[in-house]
Design a protein around this motif. Structure first.
Motif, PDB file in Angstrom:
ATOM      1  N   GLY A  92       0.804  -1.225   0.000  1.00 31.10           N
ATOM      2  CA  GLY A  92       0.000   0.000   0.000  1.00 31.10           C
ATOM      3  C   GLY A  92       0.830   1.265   0.000  1.00 31.10           C
ATOM      4  N   VAL A  93       1.114   1.748   1.187  1.00 35.31           N
ATOM      5  CA  VAL A  93       1.771   3.055   1.336  1.00 35.31           C
ATOM      6  C   VAL A  93       3.132   3.104   0.636  1.00 35.31           C
ATOM      7  CG1 VAL A  93       2.776   4.627   3.050  1.00 35.31           C
ATOM      8  CG2 VAL A  93       0.523   3.615   3.450  1.00 35.31           C
ATOM      9  N   GLU A 128      -5.061   5.126   0.484  1.00 36.15           N
ATOM     10  CA  GLU A 128      -4.835   4.196  -0.619  1.00 36.15           C
ATOM     11  C   GLU A 128      -6.075   3.864  -1.448  1.00 36.15           C
ATOM     12  OE1 GLU A 128      -1.984   2.531  -1.718  1.00 36.15           O
ATOM     13  OE2 GLU A 128      -0.903   4.007  -0.530  1.00 36.15           O
ATOM     14  N   ARG A 173       4.261   1.549  -2.061  1.00 30.04           N
ATOM     15  CA  ARG A 173       4.327   1.498  -3.528  1.00 30.04           C
ATOM     16  C   ARG A 173       3.363   2.475  -4.204  1.00 30.04           C
ATOM     17  NH1 ARG A 173       1.852  -3.460  -6.443  1.00 30.04           N
ATOM     18  NH2 ARG A 173       0.884  -1.784  -7.667  1.00 30.04           N
ATOM     19  N   LYS A 174       3.560   2.618  -5.505  1.00 31.04           N
ATOM     20  CA  LYS A 174       2.624   3.403  -6.290  1.00 31.04           C
ATOM     21  C   LYS A 174       1.383   2.544  -6.478  1.00 31.04           C
ATOM     22  CE  LYS A 174       2.868   6.472 -10.261  1.00 31.04           C
ATOM     23  NZ  LYS A 174       2.197   5.943 -11.467  1.00 31.04           N
ATOM     24  N   GLY A 175       0.214   3.121  -6.319  1.00 29.35           N
ATOM     25  CA  GLY A 175      -1.010   2.319  -6.413  1.00 29.35           C
ATOM     26  C   GLY A 175      -1.115   1.384  -5.218  1.00 29.35           C
TER      27      GLY A 175
HETATM   28 CA    CA Z   1       0.166   3.256  -2.592  1.00 27.69          CA
END
Ligand code: CA
Length: 308
Positions: free
Chosen positions: A201-202, A246, A204-206
């Motif tokens: 979640g936090v 997210e 990574r991108k997406g």
């Molecule tokens: Ca994310």
């Protein structure tokens, strides 16, 4: 409305986290005599204009188990089904409240779920609240009762009424694959899950929603409580803040409901009830629903009806 207020006035509301014992405010009545209650209800129903107060006094002050016994005695005594008799005698929200009290918690949940998906459109709020707040054990009973009542699998109805990741999450929960709590605390696994949640979640991108779904639908509740604590050592945001950042919409609401229930289910319901009471209008139906849902949560093993 007056009667509904009166009913509400009989409940003791608290917000959890207080000194033990926290919950039972309605416990099985002592000196319980189902035959006497059945006869009093029969008289109340036959009274001109219906003696609603007596019906409220009796049914709200007995445990689930006791209400079932009253229904049994009533049928013997009046040669009529109590639910049918109450339907005929009462109306509006009082009728709905009293009929709700006569259902088992699983029957009530199953009919709420059905109603939330019936016809066009979906009442996502109800769907989320029930699917995300019930334990594995409760969900298993709900699924069985749902099939008995509506001759359809709950999974099929949920799948037909929802889509995307929201559907995937709800279905994962309806599958009831959550681990049972273990006596052994697995710190390695706790750390691993916390890191996975962060990395999915936090970090990574997406968002890798599938990872979130699998952890939150399969791990035991005590394990997840520790995972969320551990999570804070990886993420600058706690789990709930991360969810808000997210994901959005029904998926966000569902994850938040899950996490709130993992953390403190009683507090979750107390908050929902308190929100419902703040709304000025049209509050009746809302409060009524909240009360009914409270009633599930607090139907304890001994069958006593507990209200927060
Ligand atoms: Ca994310």
């Amino acid at each position: 409305m007056a009667l509904v207020s009166e009913f509400l006035g009989q409940l003791t509301l608290s917000y959890g986290g207080e000194a033990e014992p926290k919950f039972p405010t309605v416990v099985p009545a002592r000196d319980f005599d189902p035959a006497r209650d059945a006869a009093r209800i029969d008289t109340a129903i036959k009274t001109k204009g219906v003696d609603e107060q007596t019906i409220i006094d009796i049914l709200t002050r007995r445990s689930c188990e006791q209400r079932k016994e009253i229904a049994f005695e009533y049928e013997r005594y009046a040669k009529k089904d109590l639910v049918v008799a109450l339907k005929g005698a009462l109306s509006g929200s009082l009728e709905a409240l009293m009929l709700g009290l006569m259902k088992s918690t699983a029957e009530y949940d199953a009919s709420e779920l059905k109603a939330s998906m019936k016809g066009l459109g979906t009442d996502e709020e109800t769907l989320i609240e029930i699917v995300c707040s019930r334990s594995n054990e409760e969900m298993m009973v709900i699924k069985r009762v749902y099939k008995d009542m509506f001759k359809k699998e709950l999974e099929k109805d949920v799948a037909g009424d929802t889509s995307g990741n929201f559907a995937k999450l709800l279905l994962a929960l309806v599958e009831t694959r959550r681990d049972e709590p273990s006596n052994v605390i697995d710190y390695v696994k706790i750390d691993e899950d916390a890191r996975c949640l962060y990395e999915a979640g936090v970090k990574r991108k997406g968002t890798d929603v599938a990872t979130w779904i699998s952890i939150m639908s399969q791990r035991s509740v005590p394990h997840l409580q520790k995972v969320f604590e551990r999570y804070k050592s990886y993420s600058p945001y706690d789990m709930k803040e991360s969810i808000r950042k997210e994901v959005k919409g029904d998926l966000e609401k569902s994850f938040l409901t899950l996490v709130e229930c993992f953390e403190n289910k009683q507090l979750y319901f107390a908050n929902r009830l308190s929100e419902a009471m703040k709304v000025k209008k049209p509050i009746r139906k809302h409060i009524q629903k909240q009360l009914q849902r409270q009633h599930h949560l607090q139907c304890s093993d001994d069958g006593s009806l507990m209200l927060i």
